[in-house]
Design a protein around this motif. Structure first.
Motif, mmCIF file in Angstrom:
data_model
loop_
_atom_site.group_PDB
_atom_site.id
_atom_site.type_symbol
_atom_site.label_atom_id
_atom_site.label_comp_id
_atom_site.label_asym_id
_atom_site.label_seq_id
_atom_site.Cartn_x
_atom_site.Cartn_y
_atom_site.Cartn_z
ATOM 1 N N GLU A 37 0.828 -1.206 0.000
ATOM 2 C CA GLU A 37 0.000 0.000 0.000
ATOM 3 C C GLU A 37 0.861 1.254 0.000
ATOM 4 O OE1 GLU A 37 -3.800 0.166 1.767
ATOM 5 O OE2 GLU A 37 -3.655 -1.909 2.472
ATOM 6 N N THR A 38 0.407 2.234 -0.756
ATOM 7 C CA THR A 38 1.078 3.522 -0.863
ATOM 8 C C THR A 38 0.059 4.622 -0.563
ATOM 9 O OG1 THR A 38 0.576 3.871 -3.209
ATOM 10 C CG2 THR A 38 2.529 2.541 -2.702
ATOM 11 N N SER A 39 0.515 5.848 -0.533
ATOM 12 C CA SER A 39 -0.402 6.951 -0.248
ATOM 13 C C SER A 39 -1.403 7.181 -1.377
ATOM 14 C CB SER A 39 0.387 8.237 0.019
ATOM 15 O OG SER A 39 1.098 8.619 -1.151
ATOM 16 N N ASN A 40 -1.085 6.687 -2.576
ATOM 17 C CA ASN A 40 -1.983 6.925 -3.705
ATOM 18 C C ASN A 40 -2.350 5.636 -4.448
ATOM 19 O OD1 ASN A 40 0.585 6.617 -4.787
ATOM 20 N ND2 ASN A 40 0.315 8.193 -6.346
ATOM 21 N N GLY A 41 -2.323 4.522 -3.750
ATOM 22 C CA GLY A 41 -2.735 3.284 -4.388
ATOM 23 C C GLY A 41 -2.067 2.068 -3.809
ATOM 24 N N VAL A 42 -1.869 1.077 -4.678
ATOM 25 C CA VAL A 42 -1.316 -0.203 -4.242
ATOM 26 C C VAL A 42 -0.442 -0.783 -5.356
ATOM 27 C CG1 VAL A 42 -3.344 -1.516 -5.005
ATOM 28 C CG2 VAL A 42 -1.916 -2.430 -3.187
ATOM 29 N N ILE A 43 0.590 -1.501 -4.944
ATOM 30 C CA ILE A 43 1.493 -2.165 -5.883
ATOM 31 C C ILE A 43 1.380 -3.671 -5.667
ATOM 32 C CG2 ILE A 43 3.903 -2.544 -6.550
ATOM 33 C CD1 ILE A 43 4.489 0.309 -5.472
ATOM 34 N N HIS A 44 1.283 -4.405 -6.782
ATOM 35 C CA HIS A 44 1.380 -5.861 -6.775
ATOM 36 C C HIS A 44 2.591 -6.183 -7.651
ATOM 37 C CE1 HIS A 44 -2.595 -6.021 -5.012
ATOM 38 N NE2 HIS A 44 -3.111 -5.401 -6.056
ATOM 39 N N VAL A 45 3.513 -6.966 -7.161
ATOM 40 C CA VAL A 45 4.739 -7.285 -7.893
ATOM 41 C C VAL A 45 4.496 -8.486 -8.790
ATOM 42 C CG1 VAL A 45 7.194 -7.831 -7.688
ATOM 43 C CG2 VAL A 45 6.067 -6.457 -5.911
ATOM 44 N N ILE A 46 4.926 -8.358 -10.063
ATOM 45 C CA ILE A 46 4.790 -9.460 -11.012
ATOM 46 C C ILE A 46 6.171 -9.875 -11.515
ATOM 47 C CG2 ILE A 46 2.415 -8.958 -11.670
ATOM 48 C CD1 ILE A 46 3.439 -7.511 -14.158
ATOM 49 N N ASP A 47 6.251 -11.132 -11.999
ATOM 50 C CA ASP A 47 7.546 -11.687 -12.369
ATOM 51 C C ASP A 47 7.892 -11.567 -13.854
ATOM 52 O OD1 ASP A 47 5.909 -13.625 -13.539
ATOM 53 O OD2 ASP A 47 6.971 -15.322 -12.630
ATOM 54 N N ALA A 48 7.112 -10.780 -14.591
ATOM 55 C CA ALA A 48 7.377 -10.577 -16.014
ATOM 56 C C ALA A 48 6.807 -9.221 -16.448
ATOM 57 C CB ALA A 48 6.745 -11.693 -16.847
ATOM 58 N N VAL A 49 7.355 -8.701 -17.519
ATOM 59 C CA VAL A 49 6.817 -7.493 -18.134
ATOM 60 C C VAL A 49 5.697 -7.945 -19.071
ATOM 61 C CG1 VAL A 49 7.322 -5.521 -19.638
ATOM 62 C CG2 VAL A 49 9.052 -6.332 -17.998
ATOM 63 N N VAL A 50 4.514 -7.366 -18.928
ATOM 64 C CA VAL A 50 3.402 -7.723 -19.812
ATOM 65 C C VAL A 50 3.287 -6.672 -20.906
ATOM 66 C CG1 VAL A 50 2.169 -9.100 -18.091
ATOM 67 C CG2 VAL A 50 1.706 -6.664 -18.252
ATOM 68 N N LEU A 51 2.942 -7.128 -22.100
ATOM 69 C CA LEU A 51 2.898 -6.233 -23.244
ATOM 70 C C LEU A 51 1.492 -6.128 -23.815
ATOM 71 C CD1 LEU A 51 6.147 -7.472 -25.015
ATOM 72 C CD2 LEU A 51 5.866 -5.433 -23.575
ATOM 73 N N PRO A 52 1.083 -4.909 -24.172
ATOM 74 C CA PRO A 52 -0.233 -4.744 -24.812
ATOM 75 C C PRO A 52 -0.204 -5.360 -26.210
ATOM 76 C CG PRO A 52 0.961 -2.662 -24.785
ATOM 77 C CD PRO A 52 1.803 -3.650 -24.037
ATOM 78 N N GLN A 53 -1.401 -5.620 -26.736
ATOM 79 C CA GLN A 53 -1.489 -6.199 -28.081
ATOM 80 C C GLN A 53 -1.318 -5.145 -29.136
ATOM 81 O OE1 GLN A 53 -5.244 -8.231 -28.034
ATOM 82 N NE2 GLN A 53 -4.474 -9.811 -26.680
#
Length: 160
Positions: free
Chosen positions: A144-160
């Motif tokens: 949790e942060t002052s302006n939201g939340v972070i979830h850590v992921i194990d890969a960079v995801v790319l848009p289509q």
């Protein structure tokens, strides 16, 4: 003597309330939290290169599916270097990792998708009690942060 003890307890209680209030107001935003963690150096560099620092320091709330340095290390060096030099493409990829609003882990497991700030949806799946976002494993949740939340992921995801 009783009065002095009562006074000490009252002063101590007031100090604890002030300390708690200071801690709550001092909680860092998404960018400062990522910097302080020390495991998001590439992400922070990319956010700076894409001129997204002010956005991610903004009011929010935002949910960031944040690739850590190990996730970025999986991207071929030449591809990452090219992406860091292309501000528009970089912003497109980074905003694909951000969802408007605060989505905690308890909420994520109820979803099958989430619309990103970039405009496309992330696919969310739960397999054997593990959450995946576009195939990237969520390895840490609810930072949790002052302006939201972070979830850590194990890969960079790319848009289509």
């Amino acid at each position: 003597m009783k009065f002095r003890s009562l006074l000490n307890v009252t002063v101590l209680s007031a100090a604890l309330v002030v300390s708690a209030a200071t801690y709550a107001s001092a909680r860092a935003d998404i960018v400062d939290t990522a910097v302080a963690a020390g495991s998001f150096n590439t992400l922070v560099t990319a956010v700076k290169a894409a001129d997204l620092v002010d956005t991610l320091k903004g009011t929010g709330p935002f949910t960031v599916f944040a690739p850590n340095d190990a996730a970025f290390a999986k991207v071929p060096a030449a591809d990452l270097e090219a992406l860091l030099k292309d501000k528009a493409a970089l912003a497109n990829v980074l905003t694909y990792h951000v969802v408007a609003g605060k989505v905690l882990a308890a909420d994520v497991v109820k979803l099958t998708s989430a619309t990103t700030v970039q405009g496309q949806d992330l696919k969310i799946a739960v397999k054997e009690a593990v959450v995946y976002v576009n195939g990237a494993k969520v390895i840490s949740t609810d930072i949790e942060t002052s302006n939201g939340v972070i979830h850590v992921i194990d890969a960079v995801v790319l848009p289509q």
